[in-house]
Design a protein around this motif. Structure first.
Motif, mmCIF file in Angstrom:
data_model
loop_
_atom_site.group_PDB
_atom_site.id
_atom_site.type_symbol
_atom_site.label_atom_id
_atom_site.label_comp_id
_atom_site.label_asym_id
_atom_site.label_seq_id
_atom_site.Cartn_x
_atom_site.Cartn_y
_atom_site.Cartn_z
ATOM 1 N N SER A 1 35.078 125.087 -21.638
ATOM 2 C CA SER A 1 35.332 124.475 -20.339
ATOM 3 C C SER A 1 34.280 123.432 -20.014
ATOM 4 N N ILE A 2 33.165 123.458 -20.739
ATOM 5 C CA ILE A 2 32.150 122.429 -20.516
ATOM 6 C C ILE A 2 32.455 121.179 -21.325
ATOM 7 N N ARG A 3 32.941 121.362 -22.543
ATOM 8 C CA ARG A 3 33.196 120.216 -23.418
ATOM 9 C C ARG A 3 34.285 119.330 -22.851
ATOM 10 N N GLY A 4 34.014 118.094 -22.700
ATOM 11 C CA GLY A 4 35.004 117.158 -22.163
ATOM 12 C C GLY A 4 34.990 117.115 -20.661
ATOM 13 N N ASN A 5 34.472 118.150 -20.054
ATOM 14 C CA ASN A 5 34.504 118.258 -18.606
ATOM 15 C C ASN A 5 33.164 117.864 -18.001
ATOM 16 N N GLN A 6 32.124 118.621 -18.338
ATOM 17 C CA GLN A 6 30.804 118.247 -17.841
ATOM 18 C C GLN A 6 29.997 117.467 -18.862
ATOM 19 N N ARG B 1 41.883 119.849 -15.719
ATOM 20 C CA ARG B 1 42.262 119.755 -14.321
ATOM 21 C C ARG B 1 43.700 120.209 -14.186
ATOM 22 N N ASP B 2 44.007 120.654 -13.006
ATOM 23 C CA ASP B 2 45.371 121.104 -12.764
ATOM 24 C C ASP B 2 46.170 119.963 -12.183
ATOM 25 N N ALA C 1 37.233 112.612 -17.137
ATOM 26 C CA ALA C 1 36.987 113.835 -16.382
ATOM 27 C C ALA C 1 35.689 113.763 -15.604
ATOM 28 N N LYS C 2 35.109 112.578 -15.534
ATOM 29 C CA LYS C 2 33.873 112.334 -14.804
ATOM 30 C C LYS C 2 32.785 113.340 -15.179
ATOM 31 N N PRO C 3 32.273 113.220 -16.406
ATOM 32 C CA PRO C 3 31.279 114.195 -16.859
ATOM 33 C C PRO C 3 29.912 113.935 -16.246
#
Lengths: 561, 384
Positions: free
Chosen positions: A59-64, A94-95, A144-146
């Protein structure tokens, strides 16, 4: 620090890519993290990335934390459209409904500078150029605005002007979103332009670490000093050089054009691609002519035509004069005996040291092969000559019994040069011989080439995409863009007073390892764009390019007079 | 790491800039290609075991006559369809050494089968290095010493006997001689044709490539089994078994070359773009030299892996032909010929040991497949 850029500098094998990949835990299966800790500040909470479970890591990869890689062609799936690939990030983290995701992605495409976001949404990666693919990768990383962006040598595979634009884009995005960037690079110039703090690595250890002005302004460690000394820069010239004489030419390309017809399938007309158009190049005996251009400029085609590996279109001529009194030979129309003697007199040094030597042949076999092909000398003579060539390039003759794969890139390039010299040629065509090498090795190879040229009196046709590299070795530089020569002058004259907007863009886009002199993106954008956007004197539409006129003695520019 | 006053950290290990230009960077790569491939292959356990098994099988071939207790066509009218016998070591608690119990055959006229009774009172020890029927060692030297043979008055049918009283075990060993070598001859023929056509198609491209491609496609679209059957049926029936064997192998090889040629061609097309090939061409090397010295050596390991995967197809092909009676025929013995005798349900149901020749075929084919797999996985030692 959030909002800051950290640069990881090092040559190949220094461990910088492995370090980045261990942050995201995408290491190869055989790699293990033995000790140390990786802490990530995720909106106030400090996470230990080393011991996080796989689900939270995903959930961190690509996201944060997101990452962009060096080769955009290999990092984008060729089977999916770009829009689908970029919106996959949103679907995972994201949903969002598909229509909402599409809108976000199109906004991101516009932000990274695509002029037609809708067209890019529908396009496949292989339809785009290298710079555009890298922009798509940046879009995929940014959507995803990391909080942290890891850029692993994002511009190494790109042209200089594209590199400047991509770096500018990363910087803008960083200012806008306040994200932190880890930039992995081997180029100190890029570091100076982008980074606030620098970490210099060598063989897996950190050599020096600190704020960029300090490290770059006054390097403390020996390795950093070595990197600095080796970095090629465009010199500041005080005065233009004198014009070169063109009375004793060894190689003369007259009106050389090359078009390729590609059969488009089905009923469409065959497409013609012009690789080079009416190129006139003159190489004086004993001097070095450098042809500089980005990818697609036709410089490699010119080199191949000069060596007779390709035929120019009718009307073009390549004339080769081996010695001062010898009769000139037309390379594009050689008889068999002429071709055999030409192959002894002109040799080529290739770009990729890793594939220019057959892995099954020992060094001795590889070096004596040219002599075997031309039936020169006895076995022991050939061996002697091979040993001598090895000494010339600075290697030990004990290497004769070894296999090339045991050596590094720089050593292999030396072996290539030794092989090219075994037949005692008079002309050497170097096709980007240092592009695939590290910076410090690059400098050694250039020194070696200069040394050999002065010792034997060779003439070089040096192809490169880097103006800084040719600054020291060339006696005359020709800048090519999309198949035509746009400016031609001795390097000092060229750097003192570049006239053509494209040359100015190339010079401006070259990153300098000086923090106080960042890249002037405006200048780069002006010259790197379409010819219709250039100043009046140089502008043209379509293929009606103006002729090459001599503005000063020895300085030719393609402009309207 | 020491910290400088302006906030920098500097590594304080001694740093020297002198590098030996001639030093090897990767000394493990300084070896000929086969050494590097072998190092990688060793770690592939299944492939290694299969390789050893096949090596032992092939080494056994010249001395098969020595190991087998009987010669392949030695009949015994008293022991038709004898069941497999076991070799015992202890008789009534006492250690005697390897021995067998004698068996007698009786005809069961109610069920139309042979039944055997074992006499467990008389242990008869095996003889080692004894004299038996004559055979040719290495195909040349006449000898009649066998490793072990049956004692007088008893038989040693380790895997039973077939409908003419011939020992299945001995026939399998002799059959290995033909079944395992048919693959090798076929491969040689297939290689020669495949490399020749594939390399000129891949290297020259253009029209030559087009023509050869069409020939390959036509040959591959012909139905294989009917073609085999037709060609082997065309072999004159008065030829000696050895001649028939050679012709069968050559036929199998001729029908197999298109696949190999295609593999060679595609590899050549990719290797042609390598810079050492272009360097050789620019130096003036003729196409023959480029193919021979630069392209083929770099492709050899792929070819060997392809070959080890084609040999099983040839073994199965010969087996199929002989099974149908169109390949090798008696008195030649191969595993396919032995299976020919096991064609009816009666022999499989009542005398299942006649179908034992299937097992060595399965093992050998599996072994070649694992070996080929292991080789393919270790083929490219230059890409880490």
């Amino acid at each position: 620090m959030p909002g800051e850029t950290l640069a990881l500098v090092g040559e190949s094998g220094s461990g910088k890519t492995i370090t980045c990949r261990s942050v995201l835990r995408i290491l190869p299966a055989s790699a293990q993290i033995r000790s140390g800790s990786i802490n990530f500040d995720c909106s106030g909470k400090v996470l230990d990335l080393r011991n996080l479970n796989e689900r939270s890591m995903r959930s961190i990869r690509g996201n944060q934390i997101s990452m962009i890689f060096q080769e955009p062609m290999r990092s984008l799936s060729p089977l999916h459209r770009l829009g689908d690939q970029v919106s996959e990030v949103l679907r995972l983290h994201r949903d969002m409904r598909p229509s909402e995701a599409k809108k976000t992605v199109l906004d991101t495409f516009e932000r990274v500078g695509f002029p037609e976001p809708a067209r890019v949404w529908r396009a496949y990666p292989f339809e785009m150029s290298g710079g555009m693919r890298q922009r798509a990768m940046i879009a995929m990383a940014m959507v995803a605005k990391p909080d942290l962006l890891i850029a692993d040598e994002p511009t190494t595979a790109l042209d200089v002007t594209t590199q400047a634009q991509v770096l500018g884009l990363i910087k803008d995005l960083q200012k806008e979103t306040g994200m932190a960037v880890i930039l992995v690079t081997h180029d100190l110039g890029v570091v100076a332009n982008m980074a606030e703090s620098v970490v210099v690595m060598n063989k897996g250890r950190v050599m020096e670490r600190g704020p960029a002005p300090a490290v770059l302004g006054d390097p403390a460690h020996g390795y950093t000093k070595k990197l600095f000394a080796a970095a090629p820069i465009i010199p500041e010239v005080a005065a233009p050089a004198r014009a070169e004489k063109h009375d004793d030419l060894i190689l003369d390309l007259r009106n050389v054009s090359k078009t390729y017809t590609m059969r488009a399938g089905g009923w469409s007309k065959p497409m013609t691609v012009t690789a080079c158009h009416e190129v006139n190049l003159e190489l004086q005996r004993g001097k070095t002519l450098a042809v500089v251009g980005e990818s697609g400029s036709g410089k490699t085609t010119c080199a191949r035509i000069a060596l007779g590996a390709e035929m120019p279109d009718p009307g073009g001529e390549v004339v080769f004069t081996p010695t001062k009194d010898a009769p000139p030979v037309k390379i594009n129309a050689m008889s068999f005996t002429e071709r055999v003697s030409f192959q002894r007199q002109a040799q080529m040094v290739f770009q990729d040291p890793y594939s220019s030597l057959s892995p099954r042949m020992r060094v001795q076999d590889a070096l004596t092969e040219p002599m075997e092909i031309h039936n020169l000398g006895s076995r022991s003579d050939r061996r002697e000559k091979a040993a001598e060539m090895l000494r010339w390039v600075g290697l030990d003759p004990s290497m004769l019994g070894r296999y090339p794969h045991a050596f590094s890139g720089g050593q292999r390039q030396r072996l290539s040069i030794a092989r090219a010299l075994t037949l005692d040629p008079v002309l050497l065509v170097c096709d980007e011989p240092t592009s695939a090498l590290d910076v410090s090795v690059q400098e050694q190879i250039l020194c070696l080439l200069e040394d050999i040229r002065d010792r034997v009196g060779l003439s070089y046709l040096f192809i490169s995409h880097d103006l800084a590299v040719v600054a020291r070795i060339a006696d005359e530089v020709a800048v090519m863009r999309q198949g035509v020569v746009v400016e031609q002058a001795p390097p000092d004259t060229l750097f003192y007073n570049p006239r053509h907007p494209y040359t100015k863009a190339l010079i401006a886009a070259q990153p300098e390892p000086d923090v106080s002199r960042p890249i002037d993106l405006g200048l780069v954008a002006k010259g790197a764009g379409k010819p219709s956007s250039w100043p009046d004197a140089f502008r043209f539409e379509g293929v009606a390019a103006p002729a090459l006129t001599e503005l000063e003695p020895g300085h030719k520019v393609r402009c309207h007079v | 790491m020491t910290q400088l006053p302006d906030g920098r950290y500097v590594d304080d290990a001694p740093y020297s800039d002198t590098t030996d230009l001639s030093a090897l960077e990767r000394s493990d790569m300084d070896a000929p290609n086969w050494v590097l491939v072998w190092r990688k292959f060793k770690r592939h356990k299944l492939g290694l075991i299969s390789g050893i098994f096949l090596l032992l099988s092939y080494l056994m071939l010249p001395v098969a006559g020595f190991i087998a207790p009987y010669t392949p066509n030695e009949r015994s009218a008293d022991y038709l369809y004898a069941p497999p016998q076991s070799v015992h070591l202890w008789h009534e608690g006492e250690f005697i050494g390897p021995f067998v119990y004698p068996t007698t055959a009786t005809a069961d006229l109610v069920n139309y089968r042979w039944t055997y009774e074992t006499d467990t009172t008389r242990p008869m020890p095996l003889q080692f290095f004894c004299d038996g029927d004559q055979y040719k060692l290495f195909g040349l030297i006449r000898s009649d010493t066998h490793l072990f043979c049956a004692p007088e008055g008893a038989t040693i049918f380790l895997w039973g006997s077939d409908r003419l009283g011939r020992d299945v075990f001995s026939r399998i060993l002799y059959g290995a001689q033909l079944s395992l070598t048919v693959g090798l001859i076929g491969i040689t023929v297939s290689f020669a044709l495949g490399i020749f056509f594939g390399s000129i198609a891949g290297y020259f491209g253009g029209k030559t490539d087009w023509v050869i491609n069409r020939v390959i496609e036509i040959l591959r679209s012909l139905p294989e089994l009917p073609l085999w059957l037709a060609l082997s049926a065309a072999v004159p029936s008065n030829w000696s078994p050895v001649a028939v064997f050679f012709i069968i192998s050559i036929i199998l090889g001729i029908l197999d070359w298109p696949g190999l040629a295609r593999a060679v061609r595609s590899k050549f097309l990719s290797l042609r773009e390598e810079e050492y090939v272009r360097a050789a061409e620019m130096m003036g090397a003729k196409p023959g030299r480029v193919i021979r010295r630069h392209l083929l050596p770099n492709f050899m390991s792929h070819l060997i892996a392809s070959a080890t995967l084609s040999i099983p197809a040839m073994i199965l092909g010969e087996t199929a032909l002989s099974f149908l009676g169109l390949g090798l025929r008696a008195p030649a013995v191969s595993w396919g010929v032995m299976l020919n005798d096991a064609q009816n349900l009666a022999s499989i149901e009542i005398y299942p040991w006649t179908a034992i020749p299937m097992l060595p075929i399965i093992f050998v084919v599996l072994a070649f497949n694992f070996l080929g797999d292991g080789l393919r996985a270790s083929l490219d030692p230059y890409k880490s």
